[in-house]
Each structure stands twice: as C-alpha cells, then as structure tokens.
Design a protein around this motif. Structure first.
Motif, mmCIF file in Angstrom:
data_model
loop_
_atom_site.group_PDB
_atom_site.id
_atom_site.type_symbol
_atom_site.label_atom_id
_atom_site.label_comp_id
_atom_site.label_asym_id
_atom_site.label_seq_id
_atom_site.Cartn_x
_atom_site.Cartn_y
_atom_site.Cartn_z
ATOM 1 N N UNK B 36 1.892 3.006 8.756
ATOM 2 C CA UNK B 36 2.815 1.869 8.684
ATOM 3 C C UNK B 36 3.751 1.989 7.487
ATOM 4 N N UNK B 37 3.243 2.556 6.379
ATOM 5 C CA UNK B 37 4.105 2.729 5.204
ATOM 6 C C UNK B 37 5.226 3.710 5.531
ATOM 7 N N UNK B 38 4.884 4.782 6.239
ATOM 8 C CA UNK B 38 5.886 5.814 6.469
ATOM 9 C C UNK B 38 6.806 5.490 7.647
ATOM 10 N N UNK B 39 6.266 4.836 8.689
ATOM 11 C CA UNK B 39 7.093 4.635 9.883
ATOM 12 C C UNK B 39 7.595 3.213 10.071
ATOM 13 N N UNK B 40 6.989 2.263 9.358
ATOM 14 C CA UNK B 40 7.398 0.872 9.546
ATOM 15 C C UNK B 40 6.317 0.078 10.241
ATOM 16 N N UNK B 41 6.307 -1.241 9.995
ATOM 17 C CA UNK B 41 5.192 -2.019 10.529
ATOM 18 C C UNK B 41 5.427 -2.488 11.964
ATOM 19 N N UNK B 42 6.358 -1.832 12.661
ATOM 20 C CA UNK B 42 6.441 -2.115 14.099
ATOM 21 C C UNK B 42 5.174 -1.613 14.785
ATOM 22 N N UNK B 109 -0.264 -5.674 4.058
ATOM 23 C CA UNK B 109 0.586 -6.259 5.083
ATOM 24 C C UNK B 109 2.067 -6.197 4.700
ATOM 25 N N UNK B 110 2.361 -5.837 3.449
ATOM 26 C CA UNK B 110 3.751 -5.886 2.996
ATOM 27 C C UNK B 110 4.570 -4.726 3.561
ATOM 28 N N UNK B 111 5.866 -4.980 3.713
ATOM 29 C CA UNK B 111 6.756 -3.939 4.212
ATOM 30 C C UNK B 111 6.985 -2.850 3.180
ATOM 31 N N UNK B 112 7.043 -3.224 1.903
ATOM 32 C CA UNK B 112 7.261 -2.250 0.847
ATOM 33 C C UNK B 112 6.112 -2.337 -0.154
ATOM 34 N N UNK B 115 6.514 -1.691 -3.922
ATOM 35 C CA UNK B 115 7.108 -2.655 -4.856
ATOM 36 C C UNK B 115 6.158 -3.793 -5.203
#
Lengths: 245, 407
Positions: B36-42, B109-112, B115
């Motif tokens: 999810x970190x590398x590809x996105x949480x889709x 659960x965070x997108x980034x 940070x």
C-alpha cells in the motif's frame, strides 16, 4: 578505533549531518517566494454560478479543470477525482418541477471544516479566502474528506499516470486534494480554467471575483439576484453562490 | 496485603507454536502495508466515498478495549478494592498494548506514512481531534508505563497517584475518540451523545476482555482464582452493558426524531446489513443476552457463563465500533434537502464498503504484533499473580456464593 573514539566520531558526524540538513531547510524556506494569496490582502475570492445559463449536456468546465490541474481519472468511480462535477437534481415532492444541472466544487468555506480537522494544518485558508492543501505536508489521513459536508474533497488512491499540463504539478498517491479556484492562475491575474472555458463557449455561467469589492461582477450579481448557497444551514459560509438553484 | 507475582515459563511447544503463527501473520501484514505504501491504498476497500475502513474500525475498537485498565485501576485506586490489586499489572500492561495497537492501526492507515512521524509534531493543530487524540493515546501509553513501573517496584504513593491519573486520562482518551466522529458535520456522526456512548461501550468491552483474559490465563497456568472476584467483575460488566445500551438507544431515538437525520437513521437502524449488526449483533447478542445471563443468579455466579457473556459483549462492541465508523460514510451527506440527484459522475447515493484481503491482513498483523508483545510480556515480566483471592467477603458475595471456596 576504540569504543570511545567510535562514539565521539559518530556523534560529530551525526551533529554535522543534522545541522547541515537544518541549514538547507532554512535556505529552502527563505528562498521560496510567498504566493500573492498567502500575503495579507483585502481581497476575498468568491464564485457565482448561474444555473439558467448552464446547459445540462455541457461539460467544458470539467474537462478544462481536469486538463489545467492534472486531475486524475482512473476509469473507476471509486477512485476518480473531480475537482468540479455536475449533477442533475429534481424535487422529490413537486412532480412538474424540471431538472436542474448543478456544477459542484469546493465551496471554499469561510469556516472550512476540512481545515479545522486537519491534524497537520496541511489544509488551510489563504488570506484571500481560498482553501488549499499543502501536498508536501498532507499525511493522507483523509479526515478532511470525512469532515467536508459537500463531498468536494478527494484522495489520491493511485498514482496518476496522466500529466497533461507540465506547468502545474500532479499529486503523488497518498494525499488529499480539492479545487483551488485555480489559485495559481488567479495569482497571475488570470481566470480559473472552468470560468475561462465557460466564457469561451459564450455561456458565461461561472464567474469569479472579489466579494469584498462591492463593484465587482460577482458582488453585483449577489446583490441583485435571489441567490442560494449549498447547505447554508451548516454555518460554513460557502463562497460559491448559485443563481436559479 | 502481599501479592506474589510470577511470570510464566513459556517453554512449551504450544507457546512457541503460537509465537510462530503470530510472527507469520505480522510478516504478512507488513508485506501488505508495504504494497500500500508503494502502490497506493486503493488496494484496501476504501474509496472516495468511504475513506475510512477496517483499520479505523479496529483502531477505535482497540482503544475502547484499553478501558479494562480503567475499570481495574478504578476499583483498586479509587474505590479501594484491594482484592483487585493482583490484576492491576495485567490491566495496565494490556491497556498499553491496546493503545499501541490503536496507534499502529492509525499509522498504517495513512496515505503518507513517511510523514506521520514529522508533520503531526511540527504542525500540530490544536483544534483537530486527530491531533488531540494521538497525543492523548501517547500520553496514556506513558502513564501506563509509569503505573506499571510503580506497581512492579511496589511504590505505594506513586501507584495510588498513577491509578487515579490512569482513570482520568482514560476518560479523556475515550471521550476524545468518540469526538473524532461526533464533532464532524455528518448526519450519522454529529451527535453529542457519541463520546459518552463511546465511553460506556469502552467500559463494557474493556471489563469483558479483562474477565476473559484473567479467567483463561489463570486456568491455563493453573493458578487459584477466587470465583467471587469474577462474579463481582461480571456484576460490574452487567451494569456497564445496561448503561451503554441506554446511551446508544437514546442516541438513536434522538437522531430518528430529528427530521433532518431521520432518513439516515432509518437506513442505519433498518437498512442493508446495518440493521442486522445493530439489532442482532449489538442489542440482542451483545447486550440483552449477556446482561440477562449476568443478572440471573444461576448463570451470573458461574464462571463459564460469565466468560461466555463477556465474549458476547466483545462481539457486540465490535459491531458497535463498525456501526460508528462505516454507515456514517456509506450514507451520503444531503447536499440538496428535498431534492433528489438523478444523474452524476460520482457515486452520490448510498454506497457500500467491502474490505479487501490485504486490508484484513494489515488488521490481523496489528493484532498479532500486540499478541507477540503480550505473550513475551507474560514470559519476561512479573505480570501474573500466583493467586487472587478475597480476604473479606462482602454480604452480597456471601449471599451469591454461600459456600466460600478455600484455595
């Protein structure tokens, strides 16, 4: 090298590296020129949308916005982003009332719930009233999307491969975004992409102007027409005004 | 009153097998987080309309469970029930673990994620519930560590102060967690009764979990546990269940009575699968059945029945946590009251959330990680008392259990 020397050298390297990094950060922050909207100003941007002039089968505003701001479309309703979208509505109770086509976008609320809830102050209101996201600070918690009562905020679930306007950055996956009133264009004295596109086809349904200037076009329309804002009852003081809603 | 503590040996095959399974699950979850970190949480089941999914449900569930320490240290520190002192270490340790689990669920659960360890500290927003709460959680972890240290070192005064502080702080933690949802202008979130109902459900789930853990650990390690202590906790649990049910019912009655939120509440209470979760999971299985079992003299004084009721309560509260987070998003905000949207590019109407397998793995791995910490804690820290018994039996207990058990 014995242990004491190792610790000493390591310590010196660590302090050196961190202070160099800190100095670099300072240099970056002082060299960045502030955008006009972030400076104190008496101007307050607002938008008027005249639904009587907005044709239901026209989507030029959406297309122009997408092209100008590199707004991602993945071909999947769940993750597609729409800074401006159009919906058709009709009354639940009155059968003879017609359908209306309503463009919806970020309302740039005077009291934005999204900025209130942002845990890192990445979403904030500029002095000229535009609500904007700092994509370099957003941690992607999506609380702003939860808090926005207008469904106007979106999240980058996927990397956006499409990058039509190279003069404007695209966003990485993992951050939230929403309409900016094309702040980068307004700051240059130009019109937002949707407004410009709407004027290009001579519809002139969307207008942006200074709400604090009583002589501006938007102030005049607001003063002389019955206007509505979406969910005014929430007290968020939206700055997008609709004529004919 | 002297209490002896002795850690478990932890050399059996079952112990190592459990440890192995948990480590495998943690690795699987770490891999799905990496994806999810590398590809996105889709890759999770979340969408633009339901931006909070399983991880947030689990986060609020874990944080609620940490209230077990609140119950035990409240009984011991505030009401002076010395017989609950043997469980204080366990309670503080578990509270710490559950808060860590809650924080981990939120972080992953965070997108980034890169940070998360910088921006919330450098740009703290004092009016955001999402800033205030992690600060409260971290504070609670610290207080639990101090409390635990004071208990380990048998520091009388510090223990007293820490046990009271834990109670007050935990109250803020649970109220704050409820406020994450309650302070947001959405039909199904925006109610001042959400923080109190969160506290009430936290107390019942926390107490229920304490009962399950205490009884099973004492049984597995073959230590003596006075049945009176379990009965007393069971009684307390029954009261918590009734209070939680009362607040939740009032909350929904109020929402239903208000015209603007009536349609949303109808959907919440009777629409789609929520109705089943609410009436079946939360009210019948999670509240009415366990409360009746616990109040009934025969079942309320039998340890297996008390444990069974506790399991039901934990399941019920899990349903409640799901119901707090998800339906409020699935139901759309009413942009045009009195109007209906006939055509759109975004899913404007009611949507459904379905979790993905990777998301489930992530949630399982957080649970497994605290599982590892828990069983390692049991092995290396003196958490478990050698025995737990009541020295002076109250009249109520004498009435309930006429023949007192001898250790």
């Amino acid at each position: 090298m014995d242990r004491r020397d190792f610790i000493r050298t390591g310590g010196i390297l660590l302090v050196g590296a961190s202070s160099a990094y800190g100095l670099r950060m300072l240099a970056v922050s002082s060299s960045r020129a502030p955008s006009p909207g972030s400076l104190p100003t008496t101007r307050k941007w607002g938008m008027v949308i005249d639904l009587n002039k907005c044709s239901s089968d026209c989507n030029v505003c959406m297309d122009a916005c997408r092209k100008e701001n590199n707004v991602a479309i993945h071909g999947d309703e769940r993750w597609d982003i729409h800074w401006i979208r159009k919906v058709k509505i009709k009354s639940k109770n009155l059968n003879n009332s017609g359908e209306k086509s309503v463009p919806l976008l970020c309302n740039h609320c005077e009291h934005p719930p999204c900025a209130q809830v942002c845990p890192v102050q990445a979403t904030y209101k500029r002095h000229d009233g535009i609500v904007i996201v700092d994509h370099h600070r957003c941690i992607g918690c999506r609380y702003c999307i939860i808090a926005c009562p207008y469904n106007a905020r979106y999240f980058n679930y996927k990397e956006n491969d499409d990058w039509p306007n190279k003069d404007f950055p695209k966003r990485s996956h993992g951050v939230a975004e929403a309409c900016t009133f094309c702040a980068h264009l307004l700051d240059e004295g130009k019109q937002p992409a949707c407004v410009e596109a709407c004027q290009r086809i001579n519809a002139g349904a969307i207008m942006v102007g200074d709400l604090n200037d009583p002589e501006s076009d938007v102030s005049q329309i607001i003063a002389n027409n019955p206007i509505k804002r979406i969910r005014e009852d929430l007290g968020t003081e939206p700055k997008v005004y609709y004529v004919g809603l | 009153m002297e209490v002896d503590f002795k850690s478990i040996e932890g050399k059996s095959l079952q112990y190592y097998l459990l440890l192995f399974v948990l480590v495998v699950l943690v690795c699987a979850g770490a891999f799905s987080t990496y994806l999810m970190i590398t590809q996105g949480i889709y890759l999770s089941g979340m969408t633009n309309r339901v931006p909070w999914g399983l991880q947030i449900v689990m986060a609020v569930f874990y944080i609620g469970l940490s209230a077990g320490s609140l119950v035990v240290s409240g009984l011991y520190g505030i009401f002076g029930k010395m017989e609950y002192k043997p469980f204080a270490r366990m309670a503080a340790f578990m509270a710490m673990l559950f808060l860590i689990a809650g924080l981990l669920s939120i972080v992953t659960d965070q997108g980034r994620i890169d940070r998360v360890f910088v921006e919330p500290f450098s740009h703290f927003n004092v009016i955001s519930m999402f800033s205030i709460n992690p600060a409260l959680y971290m504070g609670h972890v610290m207080i639990c560590i101090i409390y635990l240290w004071a208990l380990f070192k048998e520091k009388g005064l510090l223990t007293k102060v820490a046990s009271v502080t834990v109670v007050l702080w935990a109250l803020c933690v649970h109220t704050g967690t409820g406020a994450i949802f309650a302070f947001v202008p959405r039909e199904l979130y925006n109610t001042a009764l959400l923080p109190p109902s969160f506290v009430a459900a936290a107390l019942s789930s926390g107490a229920a979990l304490m009962i399950i853990v205490i009884v099973s650990l004492f049984k597995i390690t073959k230590r003596h546990l006075d049945i009176g202590l379990v009965i007393w906790l069971g009684r307390l649990l029954a009261v918590f269940i009734v209070v939680a049910m009362y607040v939740i019912l009032i909350e929904n009655a109020h929402r239903y009575y208000q015209i603007e939120s009536r349609e949303a509440t109808f959907y919440y209470l009777f629409g789609s699968y929520h109705g089943l979760l609410f009436w079946g999971g939360l009210i019948i299985v999670g509240s009415i059945i366990p409360a009746s079992l616990l109040f009934k003299r025969k079942t309320g004084t039998s340890v297996p029945w008390i444990v069974f009721s506790s399991v039901l309560v934990v399941i019920g509260v899990m349903c409640e946590r799901y119901l707090i987070v998800i339906p409020g998003q699935e139901h759309p905000p009413d942009l045009f009251p009195g109007m209906e949207v006939t055509s759109t590019v975004l899913a404007e109407g009611i949507v459904t959330y379905s979790m993905s397998f990777l998301e489930l793995l992530q949630a399982l791995s957080v649970f497994s990680l605290i599982g590892i910490m828990f069983i390692l804690g049991l092995k290396y820290l003196p958490l478990l008392p050698t025995e737990a018994r009541i020295y002076e039996r109250s009249q109520m207990l004498k009435d309930l259990v006429p023949v007192s058990e001898k250790p």
